[in-house]
Scaffold this active site. Sequence first.
Site, PDB file in Angstrom:
ATOM      1  N   SER A   1       0.798  -1.221   0.000  1.00 34.19           N
ATOM      2  CA  SER A   1       0.000   0.000   0.000  1.00 34.19           C
ATOM      3  C   SER A   1       0.832   1.274   0.000  1.00 34.19           C
ATOM      4  O   SER A   1       0.356   2.317  -0.446  1.00 34.19           O
ATOM      5  CB  SER A   1      -0.957   0.013   1.186  1.00 34.19           C
TER       6      SER A   1
ATOM      7  N   HIS B   1       1.562   4.884   5.010  1.00 34.34           N
ATOM      8  CA  HIS B   1       0.857   5.568   3.924  1.00 34.34           C
ATOM      9  C   HIS B   1       1.413   6.977   3.725  1.00 34.34           C
ATOM     10  O   HIS B   1       1.600   7.439   2.590  1.00 34.34           O
ATOM     11  CB  HIS B   1      -0.634   5.644   4.230  1.00 34.34           C
TER      12      HIS B   1
END
Length: 281
Positions: free
Chosen positions: A143, A196
């Site tokens: 991610s 992230h």
Amino acid sequence: MGSSVEAGAETVKISLAAWWSRFENYLRRLPLLTKTVFFAITLARVVEWIGVPLEEMWALDPERMDLSQMHRLNTYILVHANVVHMLVNLIAVTPLLERFEREVGTLKTALLVAGPIVTFPAGLYLAIEMGIFRGGQAVVGVSALVFTLLAVEAVKTCGFQPYYRIVGWEIPTWTTPIFWMVFASFLWPASSALGHFCGLVVGYAYACRCLRLLEPSEWILTKVEQKLGFLLLRLPWYVNLEKRQELNYMEMLPAVGGGGPREAGSSAGRFNTPGIPLGSV
């Protein structure tokens, strides 16, 4: 009654067959590196399922990092916490990486993925986690790369569409990945918001050309492709620099109300799943 049930079951079977056929065609058309990453992540999950502790060996773990563990800066994107984590990440990363590879070419994409756009978020994560938070939380998943590619597309979209108009509010286009990062943190609290964030930072830096000196020279890559053309061009689904495509960047939020201009080719639906990545180990 029985005939209705049989008819319904037959309809479902036909729908599933049609969906599977489209899915196979989509996978078949993927460029080489995207296809390789897709199957490498899937294979890593299968190997873990049969009992090989890849997550333990490949996770980005601050407590285990030393000179003998530098491979973790790359391998963390291949392992995932569970099957759901893997599936959601694959759904998110595949279209993004496909678009990126078709635009910059397979060779350049491979060098970037093996280098700065995967290792830099990992290095930044380690620096913040160990140096500022004094923590040792290990993370896994692709991610961070999802958010890196989201940031790249957001900045490039901003060049021709500076903002989205949503119910009277003008939202700067480049900020939409930040919205998805916050949304991901609420949707999946166990995910690593720091991971992230690091992906976004590197994505914005790359899109703004701050990493230009670390980007592979296209002149050199062209020479390499010319010298090794007899080999590279025989590889199926290989995208060379001469045949790369200029793509229209996907939109990350639809314009709703406010009288804003209509956006063509909206692809907002692709972005409803990038928030399950980098699950804690």
